[in-house]
Design a protein around this motif. Structure first.
Motif, PDB file in Angstrom:
ATOM      1  N   ARG A 174       0.828  -1.220   0.000  1.00 43.36           N
ATOM      2  CA  ARG A 174       0.000   0.000   0.000  1.00 43.36           C
ATOM      3  C   ARG A 174       0.855   1.259   0.000  1.00 43.36           C
ATOM      4  NH1 ARG A 174      -4.554   0.147   4.398  1.00 43.36           N
ATOM      5  NH2 ARG A 174      -4.768   2.219   3.511  1.00 43.36           N
ATOM      6  N   ILE A 175       1.893   1.261   0.829  1.00 39.68           N
ATOM      7  CA  ILE A 175       2.779   2.429   0.904  1.00 39.68           C
ATOM      8  C   ILE A 175       3.523   2.607  -0.416  1.00 39.68           C
ATOM      9  CG2 ILE A 175       4.879   3.331   1.982  1.00 39.68           C
ATOM     10  CD1 ILE A 175       3.864   2.211   4.643  1.00 39.68           C
ATOM     11  N   GLY A 176       3.967   1.493  -0.998  1.00 35.90           N
ATOM     12  CA  GLY A 176       4.691   1.570  -2.263  1.00 35.90           C
ATOM     13  C   GLY A 176       3.830   2.048  -3.411  1.00 35.90           C
ATOM     14  N   SER A 177       2.547   1.716  -3.387  1.00 35.06           N
ATOM     15  CA  SER A 177       1.668   2.090  -4.503  1.00 35.06           C
ATOM     16  C   SER A 177       1.037   3.465  -4.330  1.00 35.06           C
ATOM     17  CB  SER A 177       0.572   1.036  -4.675  1.00 35.06           C
ATOM     18  OG  SER A 177      -0.252   1.001  -3.527  1.00 35.06           O
ATOM     19  N   SER A 178       1.021   4.006  -3.124  1.00 34.16           N
ATOM     20  CA  SER A 178       0.387   5.302  -2.884  1.00 34.16           C
ATOM     21  C   SER A 178       1.438   6.307  -2.413  1.00 34.16           C
ATOM     22  CB  SER A 178      -0.708   5.165  -1.825  1.00 34.16           C
ATOM     23  OG  SER A 178      -1.216   6.435  -1.490  1.00 34.16           O
ATOM     24  N   SER A 179       1.628   7.352  -3.200  1.00 30.37           N
ATOM     25  CA  SER A 179       2.610   8.363  -2.810  1.00 30.37           C
ATOM     26  C   SER A 179       2.074   9.260  -1.697  1.00 30.37           C
ATOM     27  CB  SER A 179       2.997   9.208  -4.022  1.00 30.37           C
ATOM     28  OG  SER A 179       1.860   9.883  -4.517  1.00 30.37           O
ATOM     29  N   ASP A 180       0.782   9.148  -1.392  1.00 30.72           N
ATOM     30  CA  ASP A 180       0.200   9.947  -0.314  1.00 30.72           C
ATOM     31  C   ASP A 180       0.601   9.424   1.063  1.00 30.72           C
ATOM     32  OD1 ASP A 180      -1.058  11.493  -2.192  1.00 30.72           O
ATOM     33  OD2 ASP A 180      -2.950  10.395  -2.081  1.00 30.72           O
ATOM     34  N   LEU A 181       0.906   8.154   1.142  1.00 25.72           N
ATOM     35  CA  LEU A 181       1.284   7.557   2.427  1.00 25.72           C
ATOM     36  C   LEU A 181       2.791   7.704   2.620  1.00 25.72           C
ATOM     37  CD1 LEU A 181      -0.773   4.235   2.254  1.00 25.72           C
ATOM     38  CD2 LEU A 181      -1.332   6.292   3.545  1.00 25.72           C
ATOM     39  N   PRO A 182       3.225   8.241   3.761  1.00 22.30           N
ATOM     40  CA  PRO A 182       4.660   8.389   3.992  1.00 22.30           C
ATOM     41  C   PRO A 182       5.321   7.027   4.214  1.00 22.30           C
ATOM     42  CG  PRO A 182       3.423   9.105   5.915  1.00 22.30           C
ATOM     43  CD  PRO A 182       2.420   8.801   4.841  1.00 22.30           C
ATOM     44  N   ALA A 183       6.544   6.897   3.744  1.00 21.13           N
ATOM     45  CA  ALA A 183       7.287   5.639   3.893  1.00 21.13           C
ATOM     46  C   ALA A 183       8.037   5.666   5.214  1.00 21.13           C
ATOM     47  CB  ALA A 183       8.236   5.455   2.709  1.00 21.13           C
ATOM     48  N   THR A 184       7.283   5.460   6.295  1.00 20.80           N
ATOM     49  CA  THR A 184       7.874   5.496   7.634  1.00 20.80           C
ATOM     50  C   THR A 184       7.410   4.302   8.448  1.00 20.80           C
ATOM     51  OG1 THR A 184       6.047   6.792   8.530  1.00 20.80           O
ATOM     52  CG2 THR A 184       7.931   8.023   7.664  1.00 20.80           C
ATOM     53  N   ILE A 185       8.167   4.020   9.483  1.00 16.69           N
ATOM     54  CA  ILE A 185       7.786   2.928  10.384  1.00 16.69           C
ATOM     55  C   ILE A 185       6.484   3.274  11.109  1.00 16.69           C
ATOM     56  CG2 ILE A 185       8.482   1.679  12.468  1.00 16.69           C
ATOM     57  CD1 ILE A 185      11.339   1.796  11.477  1.00 16.69           C
ATOM     58  N   ALA A 186       6.302   4.536  11.423  1.00 14.34           N
ATOM     59  CA  ALA A 186       5.065   4.949  12.094  1.00 14.34           C
ATOM     60  C   ALA A 186       3.852   4.664  11.202  1.00 14.34           C
ATOM     61  CB  ALA A 186       5.128   6.436  12.427  1.00 14.34           C
ATOM     62  N   GLN A 187       3.988   4.903   9.899  1.00 14.02           N
ATOM     63  CA  GLN A 187       2.882   4.619   8.976  1.00 14.02           C
ATOM     64  C   GLN A 187       2.633   3.118   8.899  1.00 14.02           C
ATOM     65  OE1 GLN A 187       0.907   6.932   7.454  1.00 14.02           O
ATOM     66  NE2 GLN A 187      -0.346   5.228   6.814  1.00 14.02           N
ATOM     67  N   LEU A 188       3.712   2.341   8.859  1.00 13.67           N
ATOM     68  CA  LEU A 188       3.565   0.879   8.875  1.00 13.67           C
ATOM     69  C   LEU A 188       2.847   0.428  10.143  1.00 13.67           C
ATOM     70  CD1 LEU A 188       6.849  -0.787   7.600  1.00 13.67           C
ATOM     71  CD2 LEU A 188       4.553  -1.120   6.743  1.00 13.67           C
ATOM     72  N   SER A 189       3.219   1.013  11.248  1.00 16.68           N
ATOM     73  CA  SER A 189       2.597   0.676  12.527  1.00 16.68           C
ATOM     74  C   SER A 189       1.109   0.980  12.491  1.00 16.68           C
ATOM     75  CB  SER A 189       3.283   1.449  13.648  1.00 16.68           C
ATOM     76  OG  SER A 189       2.606   1.254  14.857  1.00 16.68           O
ATOM     77  N   GLN A 190       0.775   2.111  11.912  1.00 16.19           N
ATOM     78  CA  GLN A 190      -0.636   2.495  11.842  1.00 16.19           C
ATOM     79  C   GLN A 190      -1.416   1.549  10.928  1.00 16.19           C
ATOM     80  OE1 GLN A 190      -1.230   6.442  10.337  1.00 16.19           O
ATOM     81  NE2 GLN A 190      -3.291   6.582  11.160  1.00 16.19           N
ATOM     82  N   LEU A 191      -0.822   1.168   9.813  1.00 15.84           N
ATOM     83  CA  LEU A 191      -1.521   0.299   8.865  1.00 15.84           C
ATOM     84  C   LEU A 191      -1.637  -1.146   9.357  1.00 15.84           C
ATOM     85  CD1 LEU A 191       0.014   1.549   5.488  1.00 15.84           C
ATOM     86  CD2 LEU A 191      -2.298   1.971   6.350  1.00 15.84           C
ATOM     87  N   THR A 192      -0.639  -1.612  10.078  1.00 16.53           N
ATOM     88  CA  THR A 192      -0.655  -3.017  10.512  1.00 16.53           C
ATOM     89  C   THR A 192      -1.224  -3.215  11.906  1.00 16.53           C
ATOM     90  OG1 THR A 192       1.586  -2.833  11.398  1.00 16.53           O
ATOM     91  CG2 THR A 192       1.361  -3.591   9.114  1.00 16.53           C
ATOM     92  N   GLY A 193      -1.177  -2.165  12.720  1.00 13.34           N
ATOM     93  CA  GLY A 193      -1.612  -2.314  14.102  1.00 13.34           C
ATOM     94  C   GLY A 193      -0.515  -2.873  14.989  1.00 13.34           C
ATOM     95  N   MET A 194       0.679  -3.011  14.419  1.00 12.60           N
ATOM     96  CA  MET A 194       1.818  -3.518  15.190  1.00 12.60           C
ATOM     97  C   MET A 194       2.545  -2.345  15.839  1.00 12.60           C
ATOM     98  SD  MET A 194       3.341  -6.292  12.465  1.00 12.60           S
ATOM     99  CE  MET A 194       4.795  -6.584  13.438  1.00 12.60           C
ATOM    100  N   HIS A 195       3.271  -2.651  16.898  1.00 12.24           N
ATOM    101  CA  HIS A 195       4.066  -1.618  17.555  1.00 12.24           C
ATOM    102  C   HIS A 195       5.302  -1.333  16.710  1.00 12.24           C
ATOM    103  CE1 HIS A 195       6.384   0.488  20.622  1.00 12.24           C
ATOM    104  NE2 HIS A 195       5.203   0.707  21.219  1.00 12.24           N
ATOM    105  N   ARG A 196       5.765  -0.076  16.757  1.00 10.64           N
ATOM    106  CA  ARG A 196       6.926   0.323  15.955  1.00 10.64           C
ATOM    107  C   ARG A 196       8.171  -0.479  16.330  1.00 10.64           C
ATOM    108  NH1 ARG A 196       6.453   6.631  16.923  1.00 10.64           N
ATOM    109  NH2 ARG A 196       6.654   5.720  18.975  1.00 10.64           N
ATOM    110  N   ASN A 197       8.313  -0.797  17.605  1.00  8.55           N
ATOM    111  CA  ASN A 197       9.487  -1.574  18.025  1.00  8.55           C
ATOM    112  C   ASN A 197       9.458  -2.974  17.426  1.00  8.55           C
ATOM    113  OD1 ASN A 197      10.421   0.559  19.509  1.00  8.55           O
ATOM    114  ND2 ASN A 197       9.600  -0.180  21.451  1.00  8.55           N
TER     115      ASN A 197
END
Length: 155
Positions: A25-48
């Motif tokens: 999703r992050i790779g296909s959408s330039s609107d989503l920032p490529a950050t661990i925080a964004q990954l955390s938000q999308l997956t529901g996983m903790h950043r650590n």
């Protein structure tokens, strides 16, 4: 112990699947920032938990580099615009400026006409008031003469 290992393995695989989907999703959408925080938000996983795995950070760096290269390419393409397009843009700007100054000139002509009318009215009013003042002075002089004659008669 076997149950814990199986559960941990299932969680690990499920989290990996969610990470891959979020990465797509992050790779296909330039609107989503490529950050661990964004990954955390999308997956529901903790950043650590995401940071402990090495491949998500590598993949995020790749996405950032692709985006940077794309922006650079777009910038270079913008610089290499056709000279005719540049000239047409300049011509359009000159037309807009011409219309602006033409309208400004018309406005100024209207103001000048209005000021000339006001000047004519003031000149006419001045002439009328001068005439009225002259009449009043004559009348005052006549009344002063009559007053003097009356005083002479009374004394």
């Amino acid at each position: 112990m076997n149950n814990f290992d199986e559960r941990n393995q299932r969680d690990f695989e499920e989290n990996t699947k969610r990470l891959v989907e979020a990465m797509d999703r992050i790779g296909s959408s330039s609107d989503l920032p490529a950050t661990i925080a964004q990954l955390s938000q999308l997956t529901g996983m903790h950043r650590n938990a995401i940071s402990r795995r090495q491949w998500p950070m590598v993949k995020l760096k790749e996405i950032k580099n692709k985006r940077k290269a794309l922006r650079h390419l777009q910038f270079v393409e913008k610089k290499q615009i056709d000279p005719f397009t540049i000239l047409e843009d300049r011509l359009d700007n000159a037309k807009r400026e011409l219309v602006y100054w033409f309208n400004k000139s018309l406005d100024n002509e209207k103001k000048i006409k209005q000021l000339e009318q006001n000047l004519q009215r003031m000149t006419q009013a001045r002439t009328d008031y001068e005439y009225m003042l002259k009449q009043e002075r004559q009348q005052t002089n006549e009344l002063t003469k009559q007053l003097t004659i009356m005083r002479d008669l009374l004394s």
